[in-house]
Every structure is written in structure tokens, then in C-alpha cells.
Design a protein around this motif. Sequence first.
Motif, PDB file in Angstrom:
ATOM      1  N   ILE A  62      -3.362 -97.354  81.204  1.00 17.56           N
ATOM      2  CA  ILE A  62      -4.282 -96.415  81.844  1.00 17.56           C
ATOM      3  C   ILE A  62      -5.739 -96.740  81.514  1.00 17.56           C
ATOM      4  N   GLU A  63      -6.553 -96.850  82.555  1.00 14.03           N
ATOM      5  CA  GLU A  63      -7.990 -97.052  82.417  1.00 14.03           C
ATOM      6  C   GLU A  63      -8.764 -95.762  82.703  1.00 14.03           C
ATOM      7  N   ALA A  64      -8.285 -94.960  83.646  1.00 15.03           N
ATOM      8  CA  ALA A  64      -9.014 -93.750  84.028  1.00 15.03           C
ATOM      9  C   ALA A  64      -8.084 -92.774  84.727  1.00 15.03           C
ATOM     10  N   VAL A  65      -8.427 -91.494  84.641  1.00 18.61           N
ATOM     11  CA  VAL A  65      -7.688 -90.431  85.322  1.00 18.61           C
ATOM     12  C   VAL A  65      -8.688 -89.575  86.085  1.00 18.61           C
ATOM     13  N   PHE A  66      -8.369 -89.282  87.338  1.00 20.43           N
ATOM     14  CA  PHE A  66      -9.213 -88.452  88.181  1.00 20.43           C
ATOM     15  C   PHE A  66      -8.364 -87.307  88.730  1.00 20.43           C
ATOM     16  N   ALA A  67      -8.885 -86.082  88.621  1.00 20.69           N
ATOM     17  CA  ALA A  67      -8.110 -84.924  89.044  1.00 20.69           C
ATOM     18  C   ALA A  67      -9.016 -83.838  89.601  1.00 20.69           C
ATOM     19  N   THR A  68      -8.426 -82.967  90.406  1.00 19.39           N
ATOM     20  CA  THR A  68      -9.161 -81.801  90.887  1.00 19.39           C
ATOM     21  C   THR A  68      -9.203 -80.752  89.776  1.00 19.39           C
ATOM     22  N   ALA A  69     -10.155 -79.847  89.892  1.00 24.48           N
ATOM     23  CA  ALA A  69     -10.248 -78.751  88.923  1.00 24.48           C
ATOM     24  C   ALA A  69      -8.997 -77.898  88.973  1.00 24.48           C
ATOM     25  N   GLU A  70      -8.433 -77.745  90.172  1.00 22.85           N
ATOM     26  CA  GLU A  70      -7.222 -76.941  90.320  1.00 22.85           C
ATOM     27  C   GLU A  70      -6.053 -77.579  89.578  1.00 22.85           C
ATOM     28  N   PHE A  71      -5.901 -78.897  89.712  1.00 19.42           N
ATOM     29  CA  PHE A  71      -4.813 -79.574  89.004  1.00 19.42           C
ATOM     30  C   PHE A  71      -5.006 -79.444  87.495  1.00 19.42           C
ATOM     31  N   ALA A  72      -6.230 -79.650  87.026  1.00 27.61           N
ATOM     32  CA  ALA A  72      -6.503 -79.570  85.592  1.00 27.61           C
ATOM     33  C   ALA A  72      -6.181 -78.185  85.045  1.00 27.61           C
ATOM     34  N   GLY A  73      -6.467 -77.152  85.837  1.00 26.21           N
ATOM     35  CA  GLY A  73      -6.177 -75.790  85.398  1.00 26.21           C
ATOM     36  C   GLY A  73      -4.692 -75.493  85.346  1.00 26.21           C
ATOM     37  N   GLU A  74      -3.939 -76.093  86.254  1.00 29.23           N
ATOM     38  CA  GLU A  74      -2.501 -75.837  86.333  1.00 29.23           C
ATOM     39  C   GLU A  74      -1.679 -76.723  85.387  1.00 29.23           C
ATOM     40  N   HIS A  75      -2.257 -77.862  84.953  1.00 26.68           N
ATOM     41  CA  HIS A  75      -1.505 -78.807  84.119  1.00 26.68           C
ATOM     42  C   HIS A  75      -2.305 -79.216  82.878  1.00 26.68           C
ATOM     43  N   PRO A  76      -2.679 -78.269  82.036  1.00 29.47           N
ATOM     44  CA  PRO A  76      -3.494 -78.618  80.858  1.00 29.47           C
ATOM     45  C   PRO A  76      -2.780 -79.555  79.895  1.00 29.47           C
ATOM     46  N   ASP A  77      -1.452 -79.459  79.807  1.00 24.56           N
ATOM     47  CA  ASP A  77      -0.710 -80.312  78.878  1.00 24.56           C
ATOM     48  C   ASP A  77      -0.791 -81.786  79.269  1.00 24.56           C
ATOM     49  N   PHE A  78      -0.934 -82.057  80.561  1.00 28.57           N
ATOM     50  CA  PHE A  78      -1.012 -83.447  81.016  1.00 28.57           C
ATOM     51  C   PHE A  78      -2.179 -84.165  80.348  1.00 28.57           C
ATOM     52  N   PHE A  79      -3.296 -83.510  80.227  1.00 21.15           N
ATOM     53  CA  PHE A  79      -4.497 -84.144  79.699  1.00 21.15           C
ATOM     54  C   PHE A  79      -4.451 -84.298  78.184  1.00 21.15           C
ATOM     55  N   ARG A  80      -3.650 -83.490  77.511  1.00 24.55           N
ATOM     56  CA  ARG A  80      -3.541 -83.596  76.049  1.00 24.55           C
ATOM     57  C   ARG A  80      -2.805 -84.851  75.620  1.00 24.55           C
ATOM     58  N   THR A  81      -2.002 -85.411  76.515  1.00 21.86           N
ATOM     59  CA  THR A  81      -1.207 -86.602  76.164  1.00 21.86           C
ATOM     60  C   THR A  81      -1.924 -87.910  76.484  1.00 21.86           C
ATOM     61  N   LEU A  82      -3.100 -87.843  77.077  1.00 19.15           N
ATOM     62  CA  LEU A  82      -3.787 -89.062  77.507  1.00 19.15           C
ATOM     63  C   LEU A  82      -4.446 -89.775  76.330  1.00 19.15           C
ATOM     64  N   PRO A  83      -4.580 -91.098  76.395  1.00 17.77           N
ATOM     65  CA  PRO A  83      -5.330 -91.826  75.366  1.00 17.77           C
ATOM     66  C   PRO A  83      -6.759 -91.311  75.283  1.00 17.77           C
ATOM     67  N   HIS A  84      -7.337 -91.333  74.110  1.00 13.61           N
ATOM     68  CA  HIS A  84      -8.667 -90.753  73.917  1.00 13.61           C
ATOM     69  C   HIS A  84      -9.794 -91.651  74.415  1.00 13.61           C
TER      70      HIS A  84
ATOM     71  N   ILE B  63     -10.060 -93.369  77.308  1.00 13.66           N
ATOM     72  CA  ILE B  63     -10.103 -93.642  78.734  1.00 13.66           C
ATOM     73  C   ILE B  63     -11.095 -92.704  79.432  1.00 13.66           C
ATOM     74  N   GLN B  64     -11.465 -93.057  80.633  1.00 17.73           N
ATOM     75  CA  GLN B  64     -12.340 -92.217  81.449  1.00 17.73           C
ATOM     76  C   GLN B  64     -11.515 -91.098  82.082  1.00 17.73           C
ATOM     77  N   VAL B  65     -11.952 -89.847  81.919  1.00 16.81           N
ATOM     78  CA  VAL B  65     -11.264 -88.705  82.521  1.00 16.81           C
ATOM     79  C   VAL B  65     -12.277 -87.875  83.311  1.00 16.81           C
ATOM     80  N   VAL B  66     -11.987 -87.672  84.584  1.00 14.92           N
ATOM     81  CA  VAL B  66     -12.796 -86.797  85.435  1.00 14.92           C
ATOM     82  C   VAL B  66     -11.848 -85.743  85.989  1.00 14.92           C
ATOM     83  N   SER B  67     -12.030 -84.491  85.594  1.00 14.17           N
ATOM     84  CA  SER B  67     -11.034 -83.461  85.925  1.00 14.17           C
ATOM     85  C   SER B  67     -11.645 -82.259  86.632  1.00 14.17           C
TER      86      SER B  67
END
Length: 220
Positions: free
Chosen positions: A40-62, A64-68
Motif C-alpha cells: 500500500i502506497e496511499a488510501v483515498f476515501a470519502t468522509a462518509e466511508f471514513a465515518g462508517e468504517h473507522p476500524d479500517f483506518f486503524r489497521t493501515l501502515p503509519h 502511507i498517504q491517507v486522504v479520508s
Amino acid sequence: MNISFKEIKNLQKNKKARDEQGLFVTEGIKLCSEAPSDWIEAVFATAEFAGEHPDFFRTLPHDIQVVSDIKKERFAGLSDTKSPQGILTVLRKPLFDRIEILSRPAPFFMLLENIQDPGNAGTILRTAEAAGVDAVFLTEGAVDLYNPKTIRSTMGSIYRVPHFYVKDVNELLDAFAERGIVTHAAHLHGTHSYTDADYTAGTAFMIGNESRGLSDALSA
């Protein structure tokens, strides 16, 4: 590495960009959550997805680029699907160890010659995983496995089935022969049923183009 929206759209549409940058894009919660963390190099998500799936972002490498916080309308412009789920990842193409894979005892391989349809290629890769195939080899004239349609069709098998593009098919066949790997060709002029063969030794199946089948050279 900071990846722009423009680069994402280019990676989605342009094989040359994927080849030059060594990157590809996956979409949807299944493909994104199953992606190997070291790809993984980067993750891009909508605000709605980020709000509904907070656990997904906790498992990501520290690192990487994340835009949520992308707006749905903007995300739709990045997506290659008609009904985007609000999440996509940019991944580094893997480098599988061909020597190690060829050296496995009694391996099970597939060789795809000039397969053109993205959905077919993805389905073959998915089926290969289910059948326990050790690796899939493709000729350089075959479809790009990192095409977004192919990626979706693999249902995640792209991560788990080693795959290689082959410049010299004869060199690969010589490598098979040196290791006692028996080749079987799917061919209209075949005289044997697939149920008659013994696959307990090293085995490689060869499948050709959708409309033309295997080339005369490879069939010979």
C-alpha cells in the motif's frame, strides 16, 4: 510519496502510467481491506466511508498517504466503477521470486498466451487460486492484469497468486523441461481428455487466446 487525484485517474486509465510508476489502483472494501500492507502506497476515501468504517483506518501502515475526507462527487470522478463504495487504494506492483517458484517440488502452473479479455484473465486468476496453482505466466501480448476490470474480476486473487509476464516463451518451456514439469495444452485438435492425465508431478496448463486459441508455435 504524495499521489495526486490526477495521478489516480491516469493510473486507472493508462497502462503506460502503471508500468512506468509501478503502481496500480484497487477499489471497494474487499479489495482494499485484503491488500497486503507492504504493497500500500496511499488510501483515498470519502468522509462518509471514513465515518462508517473507522476500524479500517486503524489497521493501515503509519507511513502511507491517507486522504479520508473526499466529497462523494469528487470521488466519483476518481472511481472506475458506476457505484463506487467510497474507498480506493494505490498499491505498489509486487515482485515475485520466479526462481523460488520454479524450484518448488511438483509445482502447478498456468501459461496464458495472448489472453485479451480483462474479465477472463481475472476469472482465470481467481480459479487458479481455488485450484491451488503456484503461479500464472502470461505472454507479453496478454491483457494487463492491473487493468481495473481485471483487478475487480480477480476478487483479491491478484494479491495471492504469483504472476509473471514472459518475454521468451521458449526459455520458460525450457525451464519447465529442466525441472520435469509436464505441459498440457488446451487445443481443439487434442486427442486426450483432461480427466485422463496424471497431474501428480510438476504440471503446467497452457491456454490460448479467446478467438484463436494457442499459436501454432506454442502448440508445436
